[in-house]
Design a protein around this motif. Structure first.
Motif, PDB file in Angstrom:
ATOM      1  N   THR A  71      -3.067 -28.945  25.483  1.00 37.82           N
ATOM      2  CA  THR A  71      -2.056 -29.188  24.440  1.00 37.82           C
ATOM      3  C   THR A  71      -1.728 -27.558  23.979  1.00 37.82           C
ATOM      4  O   THR A  71      -2.741 -26.669  23.511  1.00 37.82           O
ATOM      5  CB  THR A  71      -2.709 -29.700  23.185  1.00 37.82           C
ATOM      6  N   ASN A  73       0.150 -26.293  20.851  1.00 39.89           N
ATOM      7  CA  ASN A  73       0.951 -26.467  19.607  1.00 39.89           C
ATOM      8  C   ASN A  73       1.966 -25.417  19.234  1.00 39.89           C
ATOM      9  O   ASN A  73       1.555 -24.043  19.570  1.00 39.89           O
ATOM     10  CB  ASN A  73      -0.081 -26.466  18.457  1.00 39.89           C
ATOM     11  N   GLY A  78       5.153 -29.458  24.811  1.00 40.95           N
ATOM     12  CA  GLY A  78       4.145 -28.437  25.281  1.00 40.95           C
ATOM     13  C   GLY A  78       4.702 -27.241  26.005  1.00 40.95           C
ATOM     14  O   GLY A  78       4.248 -26.636  27.119  1.00 40.95           O
ATOM     15  N   THR A  98      -6.917 -26.415  23.919  1.00 43.99           N
ATOM     16  CA  THR A  98      -6.067 -26.406  22.900  1.00 43.99           C
ATOM     17  C   THR A  98      -5.637 -25.242  22.660  1.00 43.99           C
ATOM     18  O   THR A  98      -6.641 -24.382  22.430  1.00 43.99           O
ATOM     19  CB  THR A  98      -6.773 -27.274  21.634  1.00 43.99           C
TER      20      THR A  98
END
Length: 109
Positions: A71, A73, A78, A98
């Protein structure tokens, strides 16, 4: 104590980040469009809380993209392109797969 010095990793083609890049500036010196890929933790176990700076120094637009299962952010779906030559993005790993992207990055059209 002596100040910390920046270490550069210059790339001349699309590139997937590795553990050794943590705390470094990855300079993408590519004449054509290219991709910096954030690897899945199973492939490159970059420690949580690591920071990697990616800078586009070549004329080719550098796109930051997350590998499958990662992921990212701060971008749409993506992936995002560095805004301009000599601009950069700070990537921060906050959990196993992440990451957060901050800086000169936009949405891929």
């Amino acid at each position: 104590a002596a100040p910390a010095l920046i270490t550069f990793n210059v790339q001349t083609a699309s590139y997937t980040g590795v553990v050794a890049d943590a705390g470094k500036v990855v300079q993408m010196n590519v004449a054509s469009a290219n991709v910096y890929t954030i690897a899945a933790n199973a492939t490159q176990a970059i420690p949580v809380n690591s920071v990697i700076v990616v800078e586009q120094i070549g004329a080719g637009v550098t796109t930051i993209t997350a590998a499958s299962g990662v992921t990212l952010n701060g971008v749409s779906a993506g992936s995002g392109a560095i805004s301009s030559r000599y601009s950069g993005v700070v990537l921060m790993k906050s959990a196993t797969n992440t990451w957060f992207a901050m800086g000169g990055i936009g949405v891929v059209a």
